[in-house]
Design an enzyme around this catalytic site. Structure first.
Site, mmCIF file in Angstrom:
data_model
loop_
_atom_site.group_PDB
_atom_site.id
_atom_site.type_symbol
_atom_site.label_atom_id
_atom_site.label_comp_id
_atom_site.label_asym_id
_atom_site.label_seq_id
_atom_site.Cartn_x
_atom_site.Cartn_y
_atom_site.Cartn_z
ATOM 1 N N ARG A 163 50.557 78.073 54.217
ATOM 2 C CA ARG A 163 51.169 79.066 55.092
ATOM 3 C C ARG A 163 51.272 78.600 56.535
ATOM 4 O O ARG A 163 51.835 79.298 57.374
ATOM 5 C CB ARG A 163 50.361 80.368 55.071
ATOM 6 C CG ARG A 163 50.581 81.187 53.817
ATOM 7 C CD ARG A 163 49.721 82.425 53.866
ATOM 8 N NE ARG A 163 49.664 83.074 52.575
ATOM 9 C CZ ARG A 163 50.430 84.090 52.227
ATOM 10 N NH1 ARG A 163 51.311 84.566 53.064
ATOM 11 N NH2 ARG A 163 50.307 84.633 51.032
ATOM 12 N N ARG B 280 54.395 91.146 59.546
ATOM 13 C CA ARG B 280 54.279 90.035 58.594
ATOM 14 C C ARG B 280 55.418 89.035 58.793
ATOM 15 O O ARG B 280 55.222 87.827 58.689
ATOM 16 C CB ARG B 280 54.284 90.559 57.155
ATOM 17 C CG ARG B 280 52.968 91.232 56.783
ATOM 18 C CD ARG B 280 53.082 91.947 55.464
ATOM 19 N NE ARG B 280 53.295 91.038 54.346
ATOM 20 C CZ ARG B 280 53.783 91.407 53.170
ATOM 21 N NH1 ARG B 280 54.134 92.674 52.967
ATOM 22 N NH2 ARG B 280 53.925 90.543 52.203
ATOM 23 N N ARG C 81 51.781 97.584 47.168
ATOM 24 C CA ARG C 81 50.732 96.865 47.880
ATOM 25 C C ARG C 81 50.569 97.473 49.263
ATOM 26 O O ARG C 81 51.561 97.797 49.914
ATOM 27 C CB ARG C 81 51.124 95.383 48.016
ATOM 28 C CG ARG C 81 50.698 94.573 46.822
ATOM 29 C CD ARG C 81 51.254 93.170 46.792
ATOM 30 N NE ARG C 81 51.473 92.565 48.106
ATOM 31 C CZ ARG C 81 51.902 91.313 48.272
ATOM 32 N NH1 ARG C 81 52.147 90.566 47.212
ATOM 33 N NH2 ARG C 81 52.099 90.809 49.457
ATOM 34 N N LYS D 222 59.949 84.872 46.226
ATOM 35 C CA LYS D 222 59.147 83.746 45.742
ATOM 36 C C LYS D 222 58.406 84.082 44.446
ATOM 37 O O LYS D 222 58.402 83.295 43.512
ATOM 38 C CB LYS D 222 58.072 83.364 46.776
ATOM 39 C CG LYS D 222 58.578 82.649 47.992
ATOM 40 C CD LYS D 222 57.414 82.023 48.745
ATOM 41 C CE LYS D 222 56.329 83.018 49.107
ATOM 42 N NZ LYS D 222 56.670 83.930 50.186
ATOM 43 N N ARG E 127 59.293 97.210 47.069
ATOM 44 C CA ARG E 127 58.575 96.418 46.073
ATOM 45 C C ARG E 127 57.410 97.202 45.464
ATOM 46 O O ARG E 127 56.638 97.851 46.160
ATOM 47 C CB ARG E 127 58.044 95.147 46.741
ATOM 48 C CG ARG E 127 57.358 94.216 45.789
ATOM 49 C CD ARG E 127 57.382 92.805 46.285
ATOM 50 N NE ARG E 127 56.587 92.615 47.489
ATOM 51 C CZ ARG E 127 56.558 91.465 48.180
ATOM 52 N NH1 ARG E 127 57.301 90.461 47.809
ATOM 53 N NH2 ARG E 127 55.799 91.360 49.237
#
Ligand SMILES: [Zn+2]
Length: 294
Positions: free
Chosen positions: A88, A175, A164, A13, A127
């Site tokens: 969300r 998650r 992160r 995204k 990531r």
């Protein structure tokens, strides 16, 4: 164009939002960024958010919506926006609906980025984000040499890649579970409103961007606000064309909603592109002489 991108963590995204910002010239509205900016600026909403965060509480939906509302009052959102990271859950989606109705900027497209579960886990754990410019990289999809050679536009030094804290593999499964439980229901919510497009978000980033822009093109006719078009004599023709296409799309969807949905899917971009291009060119040829006389 007013867009919400939906997708599990790791579905791309953020990356695709950045691409759309470039292509469509509309801002990305990230609720995380809004919160950080409001806290840094010390606005009233920012102070409340700071209190909540320091108290270890979740920031209230009403507060986030207030920030979105403020952001939508800024002139750069007149041409649209890409909402990233919000809503969300269903409660947020309903609240957002009401807010956008109030400010008369209803959503025009919601795109769900579909990625296989195993691929999501791999992507998230690879990531890295530049601590200076915020650009997102992936150790598995970009060559490290290319990363090292490139300089950060903010500092002029190499990007400072950081992971992160919630991107490590231990928290990824949790998650994804939360996403399935809370966010996945939004797919049906937006489908029922006739806004949803689903695209296959696996594969090369460029390929996914092509699928995404094709899906957005199918969602609503392109606005003819481009500078080049406005400057040509065929301006009035350019204005009429989308209206005709819109009418055609309505007829098609009334006849067969299933076919329309299939058109929007990412599987057959080439088949879809060709007729549209041809008819567009034909339209321009037919209309050009009339435009010149004016
Ligand atoms: Zn950087």
């Amino acid at each position: 164009m007013r867009i919400v991108l939906l997708g599990a963590p790791g579905s791309g995204k953020g990356t695709q939002s950045q691409r759309l910002v470039q292509r469509l010239g509309i801002p990305q509205i990230s609720t995380g960024d809004l919160l950080r900016a409001a806290v840094a600026k010390g606005t009233e909403l920012g102070r409340q958010a700071k209190q909540a965060m320091e108290g270890g509480r979740l920031v209230d939906d009403a507060l986030v919506l207030g920030m979105i509302r403020e952001r939508l009052g800024e002139p750069d959102t007149r041409g649209g926006f890409i909402l990233d990271g919000f809503p969300r859950n269903l409660a947020q989606a309903h609240a957002l609906d009401r807010l956008l109705e109030t400010v008369r900027q209803p959503l025009q497209a919601v795109v769900q980025l579909e990625v296989d579960y195993g691929e999501l886990v791999r992507r998230i754990s690879g990531r890295r984000t530049c601590a200076d410019c915020g650009r997102v990289f992936n150790l598995f999809s970009a060559k490290p040499a290319a990363l090292q050679g490139e300089l950060c536009p903010k500092t002029g030094a190499p990007h400072r890649l950081t992971q992160r804290p919630d991107d490590n593999e231990a928290t990824v499964a949790e998650r994804l579970r939360v996403y399935d439980e809370k966010t996945r229901p939004l797919i049906d919510f937006y489908r029922a409103r006739g806004l949803l497009q689903v695209i296959d978000a696996e594969g090369e980033v460029d390929t996914v961007t092509r699928r995404l822009t094709a899906a957005l093109g199918a969602a609503t006719p392109r606005r003819t606000t481009g500078r080049t078009r406005a400057a040509t004599p065929a301006r009035s023709a350019a204005r009429k064309r989308p209206a005709r296409r819109r009418a055609a799309a309505r007829t098609a969807s009334a006849r067969s909603p299933r076919a329309t949905r299939r058109t929007a899917s990412a599987k057959s971009p080439s088949r879809r592109k060709t007729p549209a291009k041809t008819s567009k060119a034909a339209g321009r040829r037919r209309r050009a002489p009339r435009g010149k006389r004016r």
